[in-house]
Design an enzyme around this catalytic site. Structure first.
Site, short mmCIF file in Angstrom:
data_model
loop_
_atom_site.label_atom_id
_atom_site.label_comp_id
_atom_site.label_asym_id
_atom_site.label_seq_id
_atom_site.Cartn_x
_atom_site.Cartn_y
_atom_site.Cartn_z
N ALA A 251 0.79 -1.23 0.00
CA ALA A 251 0.00 0.00 0.00
C ALA A 251 0.83 1.28 0.00
O ALA A 251 0.27 2.37 0.14
CB ALA A 251 -1.00 0.04 1.16
N ALA A 252 2.15 1.16 -0.20
CA ALA A 252 2.96 2.39 -0.28
C ALA A 252 2.50 3.22 -1.49
O ALA A 252 2.35 4.44 -1.41
CB ALA A 252 4.43 2.04 -0.40
N GLY A 253 2.26 2.52 -2.60
CA GLY A 253 1.78 3.23 -3.80
C GLY A 253 0.40 3.83 -3.57
O GLY A 253 0.10 4.93 -4.02
N ASP A 254 -0.44 3.11 -2.85
CA ASP A 254 -1.79 3.62 -2.55
C ASP A 254 -1.69 4.86 -1.68
O ASP A 254 -2.42 5.85 -1.88
CB ASP A 254 -2.63 2.56 -1.82
CG ASP A 254 -2.81 1.32 -2.67
OD1 ASP A 254 -2.80 1.45 -3.91
OD2 ASP A 254 -2.96 0.22 -2.11
O1 RIB Z 1 -1.86 -2.06 -3.08
C1 RIB Z 1 -2.02 -2.94 -2.01
C2 RIB Z 1 -3.36 -3.59 -2.08
O2 RIB Z 1 -3.42 -4.39 -3.23
C3 RIB Z 1 -3.68 -4.52 -0.93
O3 RIB Z 1 -4.27 -3.88 0.15
C4 RIB Z 1 -4.52 -5.60 -1.59
O4 RIB Z 1 -5.82 -5.66 -1.11
C5 RIB Z 1 -4.47 -5.30 -3.08
O5 RIB Z 1 -5.60 -4.68 -3.52
#
Ligand code: RIB
Length: 307
Positions: A251-254
């Site tokens: 989730a770093a990119g998120d």
């Molecule tokens: O980018 C990370 C995410 O990718 C995770 O939380 C997982 O659920 C997938 O969607």
């Protein structure tokens, strides 16, 4: 003035397995830990936007089960508007199985479940959110026709579109590219989108040029611990990030994407928005899990990231 963000995407319960090293094909390894953590690229990005101060509403789907309830609750606690999330009956909530090795690198398998029900019809039912939003943010873990519909609709309404092309598709319909204001692939996603196979700085420049030629207005390539590369028709630059010890890059990119959009929604110029997003992601990688790892605004502001 803070403007409105509409995030349309996936919600997954992450089943995170910690291990020393990833199994090879046919190999069995012993895991060190198993935890369930709210995730999904859409929800993670909405969580990051909201936790960092953005005014964000989420469109997405969960199943009618305890995991779905937990995901909606987690996002509510982040501060996002979850009132339009759809609960789909007799379908399981999306799940991701995530392997994290001792270096903090991950491998992810997503089983979409209820995310497949984030349809064009569902988005059409919430057209008022498209009309009210200033920024429309998308990833690629929901049906592609819903993603393309949302981008077309955003284009008609002249909204700013941010596409995080993850997981990377083989391509996009030709007329979609020019409706994307900001595209934010990582290096692997950029290679796939631009039909290249060998990673190099030259390939990143070439890939960014290709997306600009197709009509995208701004390309930001996230380069992990190296920072982010930016290119548009007039300029290009590189924005480095802090050196930290990563324990989990999930989730770093998120976190980068959610933070970036929040900064844009506050009227912060793109270069500073990228520096802010780098700073947020640099904190996220020092913590385990997806939504659990996303920092508060005060934590990012406490870093001297150059705003
Ligand atoms: O980018 C990370 C995410 O990718 C995770 O939380 C997982 O659920 C997938 O969607």
């Amino acid at each position: 003035m803070k403007r409105k963000i509409l995030n349309i995407g996936s919600l997954n319960m992450d089943m995170v397995i910690g291990m020393q090293y990833m199994p090879l094909e046919g190999e069995t390894v012993l895991g060190d830990s198993l935890t369930y953590i709210p995730g999904g690229k859409g929800a993670n990005q909405a969580c990051a936007s909201a936790r960092l101060g953005g005014d964000v509403v989420m469109l997405g789907c969960v199943g009618e089960d305890s995991m779905g309830e937990a995901l909606v609750e987690s996002l509510r606690e982040c501060g996002a508007d979850v009132s339009r999330i759809r609960t789909v009956r007799e379908v399981p909530t999306g799940t991701a199985v995530i392997y994290v090795n001792a270096r903090g690198d991950n491998s992810i398998v997503v089983v979409g479940g209820a995310n497949h029900f984030c349809t064009v019809a569902y988005l059409q039912e919430h057209d008022n959110l498209f009309q009210e939003a200033d920024y429309i943010m998308l990833q690629m873990e929901i049906p592609y026709d819903a993603v393309f519909y949302a981008i077309r609709r955003a284009g008609e309404l002249k909204k700013t579109v941010i596409l995080n092309p993850a997981p990377a598709p083989d391509g996009l319909p030709e007329e979609i590219w020019e409706k994307i204001d900001y595209i934010t692939p990582n290096e692997t996603e950029l290679l796939k989108l631009s039909g290249q196979t060998q990673m190099s700085m030259e390939a990143i420049h070439k890939g960014a040029d290709l997306l600009l030629d197709r009509g995208v207005k701004h390309v930001l390539v996230t380069l992990g611990d190296k920072g982010v590369f930016y290119k548009d028709r007039g300029e290009e630059w590189f924005c480095p990030t802090r050196t930290v010890t990563a324990v989990d890059t999930t989730a770093a990119g998120d976190c980068f994407n959610g933070a970036f959009v929040t900064a844009l929604s506050e009227g912060i110029p793109v270069r500073q928005a990228a520096a802010f997003a780098n700073a947020a992601a640099s904190i996220a990688v020092t913590r385990r899990g997806a939504q659990k790892s996303i920092p508060l605004r005060s934590e990012v502001d406490a870093l001297n990231y150059g705003l």
